[in-house]
Design a protein around this motif. Structure first.
Motif, mmCIF file in Angstrom:
data_model
loop_
_atom_site.group_PDB
_atom_site.id
_atom_site.type_symbol
_atom_site.label_atom_id
_atom_site.label_comp_id
_atom_site.label_asym_id
_atom_site.label_seq_id
_atom_site.Cartn_x
_atom_site.Cartn_y
_atom_site.Cartn_z
ATOM 1 N N ILE A 480 0.957 -1.366 -0.001
ATOM 2 C CA ILE A 480 -0.104 -0.158 -0.008
ATOM 3 C C ILE A 480 1.046 1.213 -0.029
ATOM 4 O O ILE A 480 0.758 2.061 -0.675
ATOM 5 C CB ILE A 480 -0.911 -0.156 1.304
ATOM 6 C CG1 ILE A 480 -1.713 -1.217 1.219
ATOM 7 C CG2 ILE A 480 -1.735 1.221 1.026
ATOM 8 C CD1 ILE A 480 -2.683 -1.383 -0.085
ATOM 9 N N ARG A 481 1.983 1.203 0.721
ATOM 10 C CA ARG A 481 2.746 2.186 0.682
ATOM 11 C C ARG A 481 3.570 2.616 -0.538
ATOM 12 O O ARG A 481 3.684 3.817 -0.737
ATOM 13 C CB ARG A 481 3.956 2.109 1.864
ATOM 14 C CG ARG A 481 4.836 3.227 2.030
ATOM 15 C CD ARG A 481 6.276 2.812 2.750
ATOM 16 N NE ARG A 481 5.765 2.455 4.057
ATOM 17 C CZ ARG A 481 5.744 3.256 5.086
ATOM 18 N NH1 ARG A 481 5.927 4.360 5.015
ATOM 19 N NH2 ARG A 481 5.455 2.837 6.468
ATOM 20 N N LYS A 482 3.685 1.765 -1.349
ATOM 21 C CA LYS A 482 4.417 1.841 -2.672
ATOM 22 C C LYS A 482 3.409 2.153 -3.663
ATOM 23 O O LYS A 482 3.845 2.137 -4.846
ATOM 24 C CB LYS A 482 5.206 0.596 -2.784
ATOM 25 C CG LYS A 482 6.510 0.612 -2.256
ATOM 26 C CD LYS A 482 7.477 -0.458 -2.324
ATOM 27 C CE LYS A 482 8.748 -0.698 -1.378
ATOM 28 N NZ LYS A 482 9.547 -1.765 -1.821
ATOM 29 N N ALA A 483 2.109 1.781 -3.576
ATOM 30 C CA ALA A 483 1.200 1.935 -4.693
ATOM 31 C C ALA A 483 0.846 3.499 -5.091
ATOM 32 O O ALA A 483 1.361 4.574 -4.347
ATOM 33 C CB ALA A 483 -0.044 1.445 -4.170
ATOM 34 N N GLU A 484 0.701 3.574 -6.178
ATOM 35 C CA GLU A 484 0.379 4.861 -6.783
ATOM 36 C C GLU A 484 -1.071 5.628 -6.103
ATOM 37 O O GLU A 484 -1.920 4.890 -5.637
ATOM 38 C CB GLU A 484 -0.236 4.868 -8.269
ATOM 39 C CG GLU A 484 -0.405 6.163 -8.977
ATOM 40 C CD GLU A 484 -0.894 6.080 -10.490
ATOM 41 O OE1 GLU A 484 -0.895 7.037 -11.126
ATOM 42 O OE2 GLU A 484 -0.695 4.950 -11.155
ATOM 43 N N SER A 485 -0.811 6.784 -5.787
ATOM 44 C CA SER A 485 -1.644 7.382 -4.855
ATOM 45 C C SER A 485 -2.924 7.559 -5.300
ATOM 46 O O SER A 485 -3.020 7.485 -6.802
ATOM 47 C CB SER A 485 -1.142 9.037 -4.563
ATOM 48 O OG SER A 485 -2.101 9.546 -3.561
ATOM 49 N N ILE A 486 -4.186 7.760 -4.674
ATOM 50 C CA ILE A 486 -5.332 7.755 -5.073
ATOM 51 C C ILE A 486 -6.149 9.092 -4.987
ATOM 52 O O ILE A 486 -5.902 9.630 -3.998
ATOM 53 C CB ILE A 486 -6.421 6.522 -4.378
ATOM 54 C CG1 ILE A 486 -6.042 5.300 -4.669
ATOM 55 C CG2 ILE A 486 -7.784 6.744 -4.617
ATOM 56 C CD1 ILE A 486 -6.531 3.999 -3.988
ATOM 57 N N ASN A 487 -6.566 9.589 -5.999
ATOM 58 C CA ASN A 487 -7.592 10.886 -5.869
ATOM 59 C C ASN A 487 -8.937 10.749 -5.233
ATOM 60 O O ASN A 487 -9.700 9.981 -5.914
ATOM 61 C CB ASN A 487 -7.516 11.603 -7.168
ATOM 62 C CG ASN A 487 -7.981 13.045 -7.274
ATOM 63 O OD1 ASN A 487 -8.285 13.412 -6.186
ATOM 64 N ND2 ASN A 487 -8.629 13.320 -8.339
ATOM 65 N N LEU A 488 -8.957 11.215 -4.056
ATOM 66 C CA LEU A 488 -10.256 11.211 -3.525
ATOM 67 C C LEU A 488 -11.448 12.016 -4.233
ATOM 68 O O LEU A 488 -12.420 12.095 -3.890
ATOM 69 C CB LEU A 488 -10.217 11.507 -1.748
ATOM 70 C CG LEU A 488 -9.249 10.585 -1.030
ATOM 71 C CD1 LEU A 488 -9.190 11.145 0.316
ATOM 72 C CD2 LEU A 488 -9.643 9.115 -1.234
ATOM 73 N N PHE A 489 -10.944 12.835 -4.872
ATOM 74 C CA PHE A 489 -11.940 13.993 -5.456
ATOM 75 C C PHE A 489 -12.160 13.275 -7.080
ATOM 76 O O PHE A 489 -12.339 14.327 -7.744
ATOM 77 C CB PHE A 489 -11.377 15.253 -5.511
ATOM 78 C CG PHE A 489 -11.744 15.993 -4.282
ATOM 79 C CD1 PHE A 489 -12.518 15.469 -3.212
ATOM 80 C CD2 PHE A 489 -11.011 17.397 -3.849
ATOM 81 C CE1 PHE A 489 -12.712 16.208 -1.998
ATOM 82 C CE2 PHE A 489 -11.215 17.711 -2.755
ATOM 83 C CZ PHE A 489 -12.268 17.381 -1.773
ATOM 84 N N ARG A 490 -12.034 12.290 -7.376
ATOM 85 C CA ARG A 490 -11.937 11.841 -8.624
ATOM 86 C C ARG A 490 -13.474 12.026 -9.198
ATOM 87 O O ARG A 490 -13.581 12.206 -10.571
ATOM 88 C CB ARG A 490 -11.622 10.254 -8.734
ATOM 89 C CG ARG A 490 -11.442 9.709 -10.097
ATOM 90 C CD ARG A 490 -11.105 8.501 -10.335
ATOM 91 N NE ARG A 490 -10.839 7.873 -11.662
ATOM 92 C CZ ARG A 490 -11.746 7.544 -12.664
ATOM 93 N NH1 ARG A 490 -12.883 7.371 -11.984
ATOM 94 N NH2 ARG A 490 -11.343 6.855 -13.624
ATOM 95 N N SER A 491 -14.403 11.799 -8.231
ATOM 96 C CA SER A 491 -15.832 12.152 -8.808
ATOM 97 C C SER A 491 -16.038 13.655 -9.068
ATOM 98 O O SER A 491 -16.821 13.731 -10.033
ATOM 99 C CB SER A 491 -16.579 11.678 -7.745
ATOM 100 O OG SER A 491 -16.484 12.385 -6.454
#
Length: 537
Positions: A480-491
């Motif tokens: 999880i630390r090395k995963a690509e960041s996720i945009n919580l405002f994608r919607s």
């Protein structure tokens, strides 16, 4: 020689002065003007390349005629040639960046540039009023929240024990112990009703187990719009390479498996429906799980209801475990008992639903919650902060304003989870000494300013996923630390109307903030009127 060099310099200067990045036309963000601009840039680039080729040919001819010239002139030529190449290369790279960059439509900018829009720095907040408001928040939290948590934990233990007794151990899912998450267990709950969120892990009956397919796995087939989710496959031992071989190999009558008895094979007759899977698949279905959990909770309460002197009802039939407890005095406590699946031996959980989340995820995709790690991160960061720090007060004020504004203008895409995420980002980036209680006004403006910039950019990164700033003591899983960041405002990127409504909600919240805080604070001057704010919250 000098004339040729001068001509090269003129060409380079012309290219720079005529480059669209230096003197852009007005409204260049419009799509049709973008196409015209790119066409002019390509035509201009071709002319420059032709001119450069002609000059290079002319210079090479002159250089062949002046081979006996001094070495000093040769070095000068190499210098100017290299400089010209670097300038042209820089122009070309800028052109590519300009063409590939994402240009925000003018309409998005208009949302923030409307007349009357304000920024957090323009807010006028009285320090005494803020201090009194926070004193009230602290009083309410210390005076009441601990009693609510104590009651909820005892009742949840009793209810889950009753639930286990009504379940069939041979067929039904096995229910574990609950884990408290959210604002009530992180000590920043301020708004009523009193609400507690509990996650309850469950596992399949023997001899079945769960297999996890995450969005960040190397061979993941999770679609891009399901980032942060995973699929849960119900498997039986021996059905995969990682399981025990006794389920797929013929060991003979004289051979025994040290992990499984002979009777295990007789337990494997469960259908996918019995294992709460989606139709014609072996992937766990959220709707099936919620239906099973709601029926089980109803039966469990029926067995112990005679022991309690209050009423329990389901608040939301679409959300399993959303309970409302009403006492005879009229007091109400809300409980969200959420069935979850634990990700291996971590503190991350696949959740069937989020109580306050606007987004919904179709089966068989389960969103992954890191609420326990976020609670641990908040505790870890708090240890480095000054005594009586203002970080929780800032979060309490912002959530209060958000709730009050939602009551005035309706719900938006903004949630308390977004507010907490903004605070955690600032706690990771600012020095600990900046969070003293005397700096509460500035830190509150920082939180609101961070949210405003995130809304403008339509991007709010998850605080744990792909964030190298998170201390290793929090023990976030390495994947999880090395995963690509996720945009919580994608919607907000995908839904224009939702974005506009959310921005206007935020602007109205900033505009009304001083009035809302002052309106609910005058009662604090009189110690006998503490209950006034309690009732309004």
């Amino acid at each position: 020689m000098q004339g040729a060099i001068a001509r090269v310099c003129v060409v380079v200067a012309a290219a720079i002065l005529n480059h669209p990045l230096l003197f852009p036309q007005e409204n260049t963000t419009l799509p049709e003007q973008d196409e015209e601009l790119m066409a002019r840039m390509r035509e201009h680039e071709e002319r420059l390349e032709m001119e450069q080729a002609r000059l290079e040919e002319e210079l090479s001819q002159m250089d062949s005629k002046q081979e006996e010239s001094s070495s000093e002139d040769g070095y000068s030529w190499y210098f100017w040639s290299t400089l010209s190449f670097v300038i042209f290369f820089t122009i070309e790279m800028c052109r590519v960046d300009f063409a590939e960059s994402e240009i925000r439509p003018v309409e998005d900018e208009d949302v923030f540039s409307e007349s009357g829009s304000i920024t957090p720095r323009m807010m006028v907040l009285d320090k005494d009023i803020l201090s009194n408001f926070c004193d009230k928040c602290t009083y309410a939290a210390a005076h009441e929240n601990w009693r609510v948590r104590e009651f909820v934990e005892g009742f949840a233990d009793d209810l889950l024990e009753s639930l286990r007794s009504v379940c069939d151990r041979e067929v039904d899912m096995e229910v574990g112990d609950f884990v408290g998450i959210g604002s009530m267990f992180e000590s920043w709950k301020v708004c009523k009703p009193l609400m507690c969120d509990l996650v309850v892990p469950f596992s399949p009956p023997d001899p079945h187990s769960f297999q996890y397919h995450l969005w960040c796995s190397p061979s993941s087939d999770i679609p891009p719009d399901m980032q942060g989710c995973g699929k849960i496959k119900v498997t039986r031992f021996g059905e995969n390479e990682e399981g025990c071989l006794c389920g797929s190999a013929n060991l003979g009558e004289d051979m025994l498996c040290l992990l499984h008895s002979r009777n295990d094979a007789l337990k494997a007759g469960h259908s996918p429906d019995e294992l709460l899977c989606s139709r014609n698949t072996h992937f766990l279905a959220k709707d099936q799980v919620m239906k099973w959990f709601q029926i089980s909770v109803t039966k469990a309460w029926g067995r112990i209801s005679h022991k309690y002197d209050f009423e329990v009802t389901f608040r939301n039939l679409d959300a399993a475990g959303a309970l409302k407890i009403r006492f005879r005095s009229g007091k109400v406590i809300v409980m969200n008992i959420i069935p979850v699946v634990q990700l291996e031996d971590t503190d991350a959980y696949f959740v069937s639903h989020f109580p306050s989340d606007c987004d919904s995820y179709p089966d068989p995709y389960w969103p992954l919650s890191f609420a326990v790690y976020e609670r641990n991160l908040l505790k870890h960061l708090a240890k480095r902060l000054p005594q009586n720090s203002c970080h929780l007060h800032c979060l309490q004020i912002v959530t209060f304003l958000h709730r009050k504004q939602s009551g005035l203008t309706g719900k938006s895409a903004l949630t308390n989870y977004h507010l907490k995420t903004a605070l955690l980002h600032l706690l990771l980036s600012k020095r600990p000494s900046a969070w003293g209680v005397e700096s509460m006004e500035h830190r509150l403006q920082d939180v609101l300013g961070f949210l405003q910039r995130s809304l403008q950019e339509k991007r709010l990164n998850h605080v744990l996923i792909g964030n190298s700033k998170v201390p290793k003591d929090v023990r976030v899983p390495e994947m999880i630390r090395k995963a690509e960041s996720i945009n919580l405002f994608r919607s907000l990127v995908l839904q224009r109307e939702l974005y506009t409504a959310t921005v206007r909600h935020f602007q109205e919240m900033l505009r009304n903030a001083p009035v809302l805080i002052q309106e609910y604070t005058p009662h604090l001057s009189n110690g006998g009127l503490h209950h006034s704010l309690d009732e309004s919250l």
